[in-house]
Design a protein around this motif. Structure first.
Motif, short mmCIF file in Angstrom:
data_model
loop_
_atom_site.label_atom_id
_atom_site.label_comp_id
_atom_site.label_asym_id
_atom_site.label_seq_id
_atom_site.Cartn_x
_atom_site.Cartn_y
_atom_site.Cartn_z
N SER A 1 0.66 -1.13 -0.08
CA SER A 1 -0.22 -0.50 0.30
C SER A 1 0.50 1.80 -0.03
O SER A 1 2.49 1.16 -0.08
N CYS A 2 0.42 2.61 -0.42
CA CYS A 2 1.54 3.62 -0.58
C CYS A 2 1.15 3.56 0.90
O CYS A 2 2.36 4.75 1.50
N GLN A 3 0.40 3.72 1.87
CA GLN A 3 0.74 4.34 3.16
C GLN A 3 1.35 3.76 4.00
O GLN A 3 2.49 3.98 5.02
N GLY A 4 1.78 2.18 3.13
CA GLY A 4 3.12 1.62 3.66
C GLY A 4 4.62 2.02 3.31
O GLY A 4 5.30 0.74 4.01
N SER A 5 4.13 2.26 2.00
CA SER A 5 5.55 2.49 1.77
C SER A 5 5.56 3.66 1.08
O SER A 5 7.71 4.17 1.16
N VAL A 6 5.62 4.95 0.67
CA VAL A 6 5.92 6.02 0.61
C VAL A 6 6.20 6.81 1.42
O VAL A 6 7.41 6.70 1.54
N PRO A 7 5.94 6.61 2.79
CA PRO A 7 6.84 7.61 3.93
C PRO A 7 8.08 6.75 4.01
O PRO A 7 8.62 7.44 4.45
N ALA A 8 7.66 5.56 3.94
CA ALA A 8 8.82 4.95 4.60
C ALA A 8 9.80 4.87 3.74
O ALA A 8 11.26 5.05 3.69
#
Length: 99
Positions: free
Chosen positions: A74-81
């Motif tokens: 997911s974007c929320q699981g990969s973008v900020p990381a």
């Protein structure tokens, strides 16, 4: 720019968080290309993915994130990381090694 990113992402992402991730990513690229500092980019991403709401917020250091991070498509699981990897990098190679 952000409106266009939303329109383009809506075709393939089909979820509000996916569209948000695409907009955040494109905004960060725009900021970097327009001489915004790492700190300014960090602050923007932190506003979008605050620690209180996101498990892998950019607000967590990589040392804090690594023991509990599991691949998250997911974007929320990969973008900020991924943006944290950028924030803690010094060049392209160190960014890749941070991942």
């Amino acid at each position: 720019m952000q409106k266009r990113a939303m329109e383009v992402a809506a075709v393939s992402h089909n979820h509000p968080e996916g569209i948000k991730g695409a907009v955040v990513t494109s905004t960060c690229i725009w900021m970097a290309r327009h001489d915004k500092s790492r700190q300014e980019i960090y602050e923007y991403v932190l506003e979008q993915y605050p620690v209180k709401d996101y498990k892998y917020s950019i607000g967590y250091s990589l040392d804090e994130m690594r023991p509990r991070y599991k691949w998250d498509v997911s974007c929320q699981g990969s973008v900020p990381a991924a943006m944290r990897c950028f924030y803690e990098s010094t060049d392209y190679e160190s960014f890749i090694r941070n991942i």
